[in-house]
Scaffold this motif. Structure first.
Motif, PDB file in Angstrom:
ATOM      1  N   LEU A  74       0.827  -1.150  -0.055  1.00 25.68           N
ATOM      2  CA  LEU A  74      -0.060   0.130  -0.123  1.00 25.68           C
ATOM      3  C   LEU A  74       0.870   1.328   0.045  1.00 25.68           C
ATOM      4  O   LEU A  74       0.422   2.332  -0.678  1.00 25.68           O
ATOM      5  N   PHE A  78       1.035   4.296  -2.779  1.00 29.44           N
ATOM      6  CA  PHE A  78       0.433   5.447  -1.969  1.00 29.44           C
ATOM      7  C   PHE A  78       1.186   6.525  -2.434  1.00 29.44           C
ATOM      8  O   PHE A  78       1.361   7.637  -2.913  1.00 29.44           O
ATOM      9  N   VAL A  90      -7.195   8.943  -1.652  1.00 31.10           N
ATOM     10  CA  VAL A  90      -6.890   7.665  -1.022  1.00 31.10           C
ATOM     11  C   VAL A  90      -7.393   6.413  -1.223  1.00 31.10           C
ATOM     12  O   VAL A  90      -7.075   5.383  -1.132  1.00 31.10           O
ATOM     13  N   VAL A  93      -6.581   4.925  -4.248  1.00 30.06           N
ATOM     14  CA  VAL A  93      -5.070   4.193  -4.037  1.00 30.06           C
ATOM     15  C   VAL A  93      -5.199   2.779  -3.244  1.00 30.06           C
ATOM     16  O   VAL A  93      -4.492   1.666  -3.432  1.00 30.06           O
ATOM     17  N   ALA A  94      -6.028   2.869  -2.247  1.00 24.22           N
ATOM     18  CA  ALA A  94      -6.312   1.763  -1.386  1.00 24.22           C
ATOM     19  C   ALA A  94      -7.102   0.349  -2.112  1.00 24.22           C
ATOM     20  O   ALA A  94      -6.530  -0.632  -2.048  1.00 24.22           O
ATOM     21  N   ILE A 169      -3.151   4.371   5.471  1.00 22.19           N
ATOM     22  CA  ILE A 169      -2.930   5.574   4.525  1.00 22.19           C
ATOM     23  C   ILE A 169      -4.084   6.739   4.441  1.00 22.19           C
ATOM     24  O   ILE A 169      -4.372   7.248   3.712  1.00 22.19           O
ATOM     25  N   THR A 171      -7.100   6.223   4.963  1.00 23.00           N
ATOM     26  CA  THR A 171      -8.417   5.709   4.269  1.00 23.00           C
ATOM     27  C   THR A 171      -9.499   5.751   5.296  1.00 23.00           C
ATOM     28  O   THR A 171      -9.334   4.806   6.128  1.00 23.00           O
TER      29      THR A 171
END
Length: 221
Positions: A74, A78, A90, A93-94, A169, A171
């Motif tokens: 991740l 990220f 985010v 990205v997740a 990150i 999220t």
């Protein structure tokens, strides 16, 4: 002997934040399962039917993902995407990170399913005049998925639980929402007990839905 007094009022006062986190967890799970399955199927097909270099690339991807921590993966996505000029929120990205992780595990499961189909069945399909697409869909893919469905669904449930890692990150999924509530209320035990119950309920619900999907998809087999 010390006794602990439970106080859930402050936790449930933030139920809107918990609900938003729960809904995002469901969204991440559904999107990631769909993308991860597609990635896994593509990689499994490369592993079984691809040429030498295609098989090596597929194997390299699987080994890379399965032998590195999800959190590191991740972070690579990220921090790596912005470094090459790709800036995403985010949540995408997740989704990408989780889908790439699931894809590697799904690929191995699906590869085993494809390789479990006897060669004689494929030859019978050729003898009947079926096209390659028909043979792959009806003789290989559907029976292969049926054979590995329990393992595949277990991986989907593990993926749902792993969405909590995306909190690292920022999220705003369920675990992240719980962490924010904990930092405001200092009711650590109560907050994470509620979060644990929520994940348990989600896992049981997902298992039930996947079991229903099995009966709908393979009831004619």
């Amino acid at each position: 002997m010390m006794s602990y007094a439970f106080h859930f009022r402050d936790v449930f006062a933030a139920q809107d934040a918990l609900l938003d986190g729960l809904l995002l967890t469901l969204q991440l799970t559904a999107t990631t399962i769909a993308l991860g399955f597609v990635i896994g199927l593509a990689v499994a097909c490369l592993s079984v039917y691809g040429g030498l270099w295609a098989r090596r690339v597929a194997r390299g991807y699987v080994e890379l993902i399965r032998n590195t921590p999800l959190l590191v993966q991740l972070f690579v996505v990220f921090f790596g995407l912005p470094s090459i000029g790709i800036k995403l929120d985010v949540i995408p990205v997740a989704t990408i990170g989780l889908a790439l992780n699931l894809g590697a595990y799904a690929a191995e499961i699906l590869r085993a399913g494809i390789e479990s189909i006897p060669r004689s069945q494929v030859e019978a399909g050729v003898a009947l005049g079926l096209t390659r697409a028909q043979i792959f869909r009806h003789i290989v893919l559907v029976p292969a998925i049926r054979n590995v469905y329990p393992s595949l669904t277990s991986q989907f449930i593990l993926l749902m639980l792993a969405t909590s890692v995306a909190s690292q990150i920022a999220t705003p999924e369920l675990f992240y929402a719980g962490s924010i509530i904990q930092s405001r209320t200092y009711r650590d035990f109560e907050v994470y007990l509620v979060i644990a119950v929520a994940y348990l309920a989600l896992a049981l619900l997902l298992r039930m839905l996947l079991g229903l999907a099995y009966r709908l998809l393979f009831r004619r087999s």
